[in-house]
Scaffold this motif. Structure first.
Motif, PDB file in Angstrom:
ATOM      1  N   PHE A   1       1.003  -1.269  -0.023  1.00 17.49           N
ATOM      2  CA  PHE A   1       0.086   0.047   0.045  1.00 17.49           C
ATOM      3  C   PHE A   1       0.834   1.213  -0.074  1.00 17.49           C
ATOM      4  N   GLY A   2       0.349   2.388   0.078  1.00 19.05           N
ATOM      5  CA  GLY A   2       1.075   3.670  -0.041  1.00 19.05           C
ATOM      6  C   GLY A   2       1.825   3.647  -1.486  1.00 19.05           C
ATOM      7  N   ALA A   3       3.058   4.330  -1.532  1.00 22.36           N
ATOM      8  CA  ALA A   3       3.694   4.660  -2.897  1.00 22.36           C
ATOM      9  C   ALA A   3       4.092   3.351  -3.477  1.00 22.36           C
ATOM     10  N   ASN A   4       4.255   3.215  -4.890  1.00 26.16           N
ATOM     11  CA  ASN A   4       4.804   2.145  -5.725  1.00 26.16           C
ATOM     12  C   ASN A   4       6.135   2.376  -5.677  1.00 26.16           C
ATOM     13  N   THR A   5       7.126   2.015  -4.728  1.00 28.37           N
ATOM     14  CA  THR A   5       8.443   2.335  -4.942  1.00 28.37           C
ATOM     15  C   THR A   5       9.400   1.227  -4.192  1.00 28.37           C
ATOM     16  N   THR A   6      10.540   1.389  -3.981  1.00 30.30           N
ATOM     17  CA  THR A   6      11.532   0.513  -3.097  1.00 30.30           C
ATOM     18  C   THR A   6      12.380   1.342  -2.176  1.00 30.30           C
ATOM     19  N   SER A   7      12.247   0.923  -0.829  1.00 30.01           N
ATOM     20  CA  SER A   7      12.896   1.939   0.035  1.00 30.01           C
ATOM     21  C   SER A   7      13.845   1.049   0.962  1.00 30.01           C
ATOM     22  N   THR A   8      15.036   1.540   1.314  1.00 30.54           N
ATOM     23  CA  THR A   8      15.991   0.665   2.271  1.00 30.54           C
ATOM     24  C   THR A   8      16.102   1.398   3.605  1.00 30.54           C
ATOM     25  N   GLY A   9      16.240   0.841   4.657  1.00 29.60           N
ATOM     26  CA  GLY A   9      16.671   1.404   5.862  1.00 29.60           C
ATOM     27  C   GLY A   9      16.659   0.289   6.735  1.00 29.60           C
ATOM     28  N   GLU A  10      16.835   0.971   8.184  1.00 31.37           N
ATOM     29  CA  GLU A  10      16.775  -0.275   9.277  1.00 31.37           C
ATOM     30  C   GLU A  10      15.298  -0.494   9.876  1.00 31.37           C
ATOM     31  N   ILE A  11      15.274  -1.718   9.974  1.00 28.49           N
ATOM     32  CA  ILE A  11      13.528  -2.131  10.455  1.00 28.49           C
ATOM     33  C   ILE A  11      13.549  -2.203  11.772  1.00 28.49           C
ATOM     34  N   CYS A  12      12.898  -1.218  12.199  1.00 27.68           N
ATOM     35  CA  CYS A  12      12.666  -1.038  13.802  1.00 27.68           C
ATOM     36  C   CYS A  12      11.300  -1.381  14.028  1.00 27.68           C
ATOM     37  N   PHE A  13      10.881  -1.400  15.466  1.00 24.40           N
ATOM     38  CA  PHE A  13       9.427  -1.566  15.653  1.00 24.40           C
ATOM     39  C   PHE A  13       9.013  -0.832  16.714  1.00 24.40           C
ATOM     40  N   ASN A  14       7.817  -0.097  16.620  1.00 25.91           N
ATOM     41  CA  ASN A  14       7.204   0.734  17.682  1.00 25.91           C
ATOM     42  C   ASN A  14       5.809   0.213  18.406  1.00 25.91           C
TER      43      ASN A  14
ATOM     44  N   ALA B   1      14.085   9.074  10.289  1.00 26.18           N
ATOM     45  CA  ALA B   1      14.788   8.904   8.730  1.00 26.18           C
ATOM     46  C   ALA B   1      15.663   7.723   8.907  1.00 26.18           C
ATOM     47  N   GLY B   2      15.737   7.097   7.625  1.00 27.47           N
ATOM     48  CA  GLY B   2      16.620   5.909   7.623  1.00 27.47           C
ATOM     49  C   GLY B   2      16.117   4.532   8.034  1.00 27.47           C
ATOM     50  N   GLN B   3      14.739   4.896   8.619  1.00 29.11           N
ATOM     51  CA  GLN B   3      14.094   3.339   9.268  1.00 29.11           C
ATOM     52  C   GLN B   3      12.823   3.274   8.610  1.00 29.11           C
ATOM     53  N   ILE B   4      12.562   1.776   8.586  1.00 26.15           N
ATOM     54  CA  ILE B   4      11.430   1.538   8.267  1.00 26.15           C
ATOM     55  C   ILE B   4      10.496   0.832   9.582  1.00 26.15           C
ATOM     56  N   ILE B   5       9.340   1.492   9.816  1.00 24.17           N
ATOM     57  CA  ILE B   5       8.893   1.314  10.808  1.00 24.17           C
ATOM     58  C   ILE B   5       7.859   0.050  10.942  1.00 24.17           C
ATOM     59  N   THR B   6       7.863  -0.782  11.889  1.00 24.03           N
ATOM     60  CA  THR B   6       6.946  -2.157  12.224  1.00 24.03           C
ATOM     61  C   THR B   6       6.117  -1.691  13.114  1.00 24.03           C
ATOM     62  N   PHE B   7       4.761  -1.546  12.976  1.00 26.11           N
ATOM     63  CA  PHE B   7       4.012  -1.274  13.940  1.00 26.11           C
ATOM     64  C   PHE B   7       3.245  -2.390  14.749  1.00 26.11           C
TER      65      PHE B   7
ATOM     66  N   ALA C   1      27.944  10.739  14.865  1.00 26.78           N
ATOM     67  CA  ALA C   1      28.222  11.307  13.499  1.00 26.78           C
ATOM     68  C   ALA C   1      27.923  12.705  13.436  1.00 26.78           C
ATOM     69  N   THR C   2      26.771  13.030  14.073  1.00 26.00           N
ATOM     70  CA  THR C   2      26.306  14.587  14.181  1.00 26.00           C
ATOM     71  C   THR C   2      26.941  15.379  14.752  1.00 26.00           C
ATOM     72  N   GLY C   3      27.602  14.532  16.024  1.00 23.53           N
ATOM     73  CA  GLY C   3      28.380  15.354  16.872  1.00 23.53           C
ATOM     74  C   GLY C   3      29.957  15.836  16.208  1.00 23.53           C
ATOM     75  N   VAL C   4      30.315  15.413  15.209  1.00 24.69           N
ATOM     76  CA  VAL C   4      31.383  15.843  14.489  1.00 24.69           C
ATOM     77  C   VAL C   4      31.369  17.574  14.449  1.00 24.69           C
TER      78      VAL C   4
ATOM     79  N   LEU D   1      22.574   2.265  10.441  1.00 24.37           N
ATOM     80  CA  LEU D   1      22.643   3.456  11.086  1.00 24.37           C
ATOM     81  C   LEU D   1      23.898   4.093  11.772  1.00 24.37           C
ATOM     82  N   GLU D   2      24.743   3.147  12.111  1.00 20.01           N
ATOM     83  CA  GLU D   2      25.713   3.427  13.039  1.00 20.01           C
ATOM     84  C   GLU D   2      27.115   4.269  12.275  1.00 20.01           C
ATOM     85  N   GLY D   3      27.444   5.157  12.547  1.00 20.87           N
ATOM     86  CA  GLY D   3      28.105   6.460  11.726  1.00 20.87           C
ATOM     87  C   GLY D   3      27.333   7.256  10.798  1.00 20.87           C
ATOM     88  N   MET D   4      25.998   7.167  10.686  1.00 16.96           N
ATOM     89  CA  MET D   4      25.233   7.972   9.784  1.00 16.96           C
ATOM     90  C   MET D   4      24.926   9.216  10.346  1.00 16.96           C
TER      91      MET D   4
END
Ligand code: GLN
Length: 466
Positions: free
Chosen positions: A106-119, A135-141, A332-335, A241-244
């Motif tokens: 469902f949603g957009a016809n596209t392919t996306s990459t990320g860390e799979i986390c859960f909420n 950002a950078g995450q695919i959320i499992t509800f 990484a942002t801390g730099v 995500l590490e170092g990103m």
């Protein structure tokens, strides 16, 4: 790992309950009880299940969480062929280890990459999807009824959602809420976010619990064709995500003033009350409700981009500086963020940080951060305030944490998680600076911790009076 489409409980319900299953499979009810316990149906009974439910073989591969299988009832047959889409499948979730979970797109016809986390939140999926920290995450509800209140223009925490996709158990239904102005499906399409339904999200969550958050690809191709070798390579090749540093992707491009206050039933968002204190908020991916809470507490909020230097921040002559939440690895942002925060700390101005802002404050004060084995994401996370002993139920969304052992003597731990004991808050003892790992602004979640915005304003008032 076997593909996960239907849980044993779902299959039993589809077949009309445990008695019906026992009868169709020619076993006693005790055997069915054991299957439920082991969350697996022995493969020799699958033909009977297929006949009774009309489901395909690939849809009938119940998950077996690694920590809980009972050896005698564990599935003995080889896993079904997962590289062929089962009938009706229109989307795939491909994990970094090559596991393929089929479902309905469902949603957009596209392919996306990320860390799979859960909420684990039971409400507020739209606020969650628009929290820039995803950002950078695919959320499992983990809550199955996602989409049931549709989407609206008010419950958003950023202008453009940063989450890369969502994984849900049940297919989206028509919205049933007076505030809905759109179907969640249309809303997701308009932002280019793909989703997949029909996944056994309990099993996927158990897998994340046991093995950490995998990287993965969510594919919902318009033409229904899946190039699985390419998708597997894409999932395996994503660096993680590490170092990103993702703050730089979601931060504002230029400074702006914030003036909206909090939302009230029947009134919408208030105009912020009279402004007594000038606060600069550094936007590493700020949720709007944080800015609303600051405005509501009497702050005149100027938002600056994540890369603002100490000179640029102090040139605004703020009474206090706020460090926002945000995505990615704090180190990484801390730099670039840490030198800026250190410059602000040296000025003696009050500093308050939330989530990524908390982690960056800890780094600026000499501490370290690390990636948690299991991130905290949900609206029901208990946190203990060590000063009062009170427990707050909090909204959380983080995968990294502050290493308490790394903190210098001049920093005290103020809050801890009652789930895993990890750090949830710090305060400097030699200057006006404090921060929390959780989200006192809620949205979604409880408002137990709203007092922290008052605390920041009191700190500013004391500092101004001194
Ligand atoms: N919500 C946040 O600010 C998240 C902070 C950081 N990206 C983490 O995952 O820990």
């Amino acid at each position: 790992m076997t593909p996960v489409m239907r849980s044993v409980e779902d299959i039993i319900a589809l077949m009309g309950g445990p008695e019906a299953v026992a009868e169709r499979c020619g076993v006693g009810t005790e055997a069915v009880r054991k299957w439920r316990q082991a969350r697996a149906i022995p493969a020799k009974h699958w033909p009977a299940v297929i006949a009774a439910t009309g489901l395909s073989l690939a849809e009938l591969s119940p998950s077996t969480p690694p920590s809980e299988p009972s050896p005698e009832t564990r599935m003995s047959a080889p896993a079904p062929q997962t590289d062929q889409p089962p009938a009706g499948a229109t989307a795939a979730l491909v994990l970094g280890d090559g596991t393929v979970l089929w479902g309905l797109g469902f949603g957009a016809n596209t392919t996306s990459t990320g860390e799979i986390c859960f909420n684990t939140g039971m409400t507020g999926y739209q606020e969650t999807l628009t929290d820039p920290s995803y950002a950078g995450q695919i959320i499992t509800f983990t809550f199955p009824h996602i989409g049931n209140v549709g989407a609206n223009a008010e419950d958003v925490e950023s202008i453009t959602p940063a989450a890369r996709g969502l994984v849900v158990k049940l297919d989206l239904t028509e919205p049933a809420n007076y505030r809905a102005t759109r179907h969640l499906d249309a809303w997701l399409k308009s932002y280019g976010i793909p989703g997949i339904a029909g996944i056994d999200t309990r099993a996927l969550t158990a897998r994340i619990r046991d093995g950490g958050a995998p990287n993965g690809v969510l594919a919902f191709p318009a033409d229904g064709r899946f190039d699985l070798p390419a998708l597997k390579a894409q999932a395996a090749g994503w660096p993680g995500l590490e170092g990103m540093d993702l703050a730089k992707e979601v931060t504002c491009r230029q400074s702006y003033q914030w003036s909206e206050g909090l939302w009230a039933w029947g009134q919408g968002y208030a105009k912020a009350p009279a402004k007594a204190h000038k606060v600069v908020a550094i936007d590493y991916g700020a949720k709007h409700n944080i800015l609303r809470c600051l405005a509501d507490a009497g702050c005149d909020v100027t938002v600056l981009p994540a890369t603002a230097t100490a000179e640029e921040i102090l040139a605004q002559n703020p009474d206090g500086v706020f460090l926002s939440n945000g995505p990615g690895d704090p180190a990484a942002t801390g730099v670039y963020a840490v030198p800026a925060i250190q410059g602000v700390l040296a000025s003696g101005k009050p500093v308050f940080g939330i989530c990524l802002g908390h982690q960056l404050l800890a780094l600026a004060l000499g501490g370290k951060t690390f990636k948690l084995d299991r991130g905290h994401r949900g609206a029901n996370q208990p946190v203990k305030d060590l000063a009062t002993g009170r427990v707050e139920i909090t909204s959380q969304n983080h995968g990294f944490a502050v290493d308490e052992k790394s903190l210098p003597e001049s920093v005290k731990v103020t809050h801890i998680s009652l789930f895993d004991g990890s750090n949830e808050g710090i305060a400097a003892t030699d200057r006006p600076a404090f921060s929390v790992q959780y989200h006192p602004e809620a949205s979604p979640g409880p408002s137990d911790s709203h007092y922290l915005f008052r605390r920041f304003v009191e700190m500013i008032e004391q500092h101004k009076a001194a």
